[in-house]
Write an enzyme that holds these catalytic residues in place. Sequence first.
Site, PDB file in Angstrom:
ATOM      1  N   TYR A 134       0.842  -1.204   0.000  1.00  0.00           N
ATOM      2  CA  TYR A 134       0.000   0.000   0.000  1.00  0.00           C
ATOM      3  C   TYR A 134       0.875   1.250   0.000  1.00  0.00           C
ATOM      4  O   TYR A 134       1.847   1.344   0.747  1.00  0.00           O
ATOM      5  CB  TYR A 134      -0.896   0.014   1.245  1.00  0.00           C
ATOM      6  CG  TYR A 134      -1.763   1.250   1.330  1.00  0.00           C
ATOM      7  CD1 TYR A 134      -3.042   1.261   0.803  1.00  0.00           C
ATOM      8  CD2 TYR A 134      -1.285   2.429   1.915  1.00  0.00           C
ATOM      9  CE1 TYR A 134      -3.833   2.397   0.855  1.00  0.00           C
ATOM     10  CE2 TYR A 134      -2.068   3.577   1.965  1.00  0.00           C
ATOM     11  CZ  TYR A 134      -3.337   3.549   1.434  1.00  0.00           C
ATOM     12  OH  TYR A 134      -4.118   4.674   1.482  1.00  0.00           O
ATOM     13  N   GLU A 193      -3.684   7.490  -4.314  1.00  0.00           N
ATOM     14  CA  GLU A 193      -3.644   6.228  -3.567  1.00  0.00           C
ATOM     15  C   GLU A 193      -3.384   5.060  -4.506  1.00  0.00           C
ATOM     16  O   GLU A 193      -4.113   4.885  -5.489  1.00  0.00           O
ATOM     17  CB  GLU A 193      -4.963   6.014  -2.825  1.00  0.00           C
ATOM     18  CG  GLU A 193      -4.943   4.769  -1.946  1.00  0.00           C
ATOM     19  CD  GLU A 193      -6.256   4.559  -1.207  1.00  0.00           C
ATOM     20  OE1 GLU A 193      -7.319   4.504  -1.867  1.00  0.00           O
ATOM     21  OE2 GLU A 193      -6.226   4.448   0.029  1.00  0.00           O
TER      22      GLU A 193
END
Length: 389
Positions: free
Chosen positions: A109, A197
């Site tokens: 992530y 993101e």
Amino acid sequence: MNIHEYQAKSLLKTYGAPVLGGGIAYTAAEAVDAAKALGGPVWVVKAQIHAGGRGKGGGVKVVKSIDEVEDAARKMLGMQLITHQTGPDGKEVRRVYIEDGCAIAKELYLSILVDRASGRPAIIASTEGGMDIEEVAANTPEKILTLTIDPATGLMPFHQRRIGFSLGLEGDVLKKAMKVVKSLYQAFIDLDASLLEVNPLVVTKDNDVVVLDAKMSFDGNSLFRHADVRELRDESEEDEMELRAAKHELNYIRLDGSIGCMVNGAGLAMATMDIIKLSGGSPANFLDVGGGATKERVTEAFKIILSDENVEAILVNIFGGIMRCDIIAEGIITAAREVNLTVPLVVRLAGTNVELGKQMLNESGLAITAADDLNDAAVKAVAAAKGEA
Ligand code: ADP
Ligand code: MG
């Protein structure tokens, strides 16, 4: 402003971020063409909507033949895709992205956002990519690294290294990941993004580092200087009423309560929503009609509030400074006549030309509850929304 995954990827590619080959399709036939151009042997059909969690909702499908691409595209296009971010109604899939499949070894992530507390860009990294990062943050916060970047010096190599190490990477893969961090940061800064993101950022079985998903949001106030980003706007993904409001330069955000608010000034609008909550009600919207609003704009604002079927009462809270109370009164009267007002209306006016404004409302024949101050107005609006007035 949000954009689609495939659009974000094509922007990031220009900054040197590693993305897979892909093509956009609005029909199953276009999906077949895109798949043929890519060559295979594995493709991923990905629904393009402005929401995450598509994988779990059936919006991401790995397939191994052209026929399967066509089948998956046909099923996805036109469907209401429901994910934890779309709300119960889901979002209609109008385009699908056909992307090369890749063999994933690790899902990581990585995101960059504007951190209000420090007033700086923050980079967030975790080894736990591909799943709900919110859950990781709640249950195993030690698995998340947050680095804030001083905008005066920008991203430094030691930042890149710390992020790479925290992702458990080494050797060649570490170097590749460091480069990715740099390209993403550059894109984030140059394009005035508010969020970038990548979930997941993957390490492939061939030890490549790939941006496999990408979500980007941009600061609306910066769009005037980014024509290329502006062009990516997909209005069909946006709230219809918010779009309409934006066209009239009204600052309107739809919420899920029952008291429509018409206020001038963002601060007063926030305070109005707070006091409605304090009085036991719930606002249907945030609306700042602005300082220099015209009668037409006020009328439009009123119509927008009334077109929300959750609205059970309207609270008008105006402090007349630059905006005169009589202009607001005129807007209210015009709009109420045009749209056939069916919900109770509570009005609190103060400031410039307040007496004239009140007189106009009184003489209008409309059923208006006058309020003396903000507190009184909120209490009356809440009572009215509950049918107690
Ligand atoms: P969302 O976050 O909306 O669910 P993602 O793009 O993150 O959508 O895709 C969900 C999952 O699907 C990823 O975590 C990954 O495991 C898999 N996936 C997505 N794109 C590809 C691809 N091109 N090749 C292989 N697997 C993929
Ligand atoms: Mg994802």
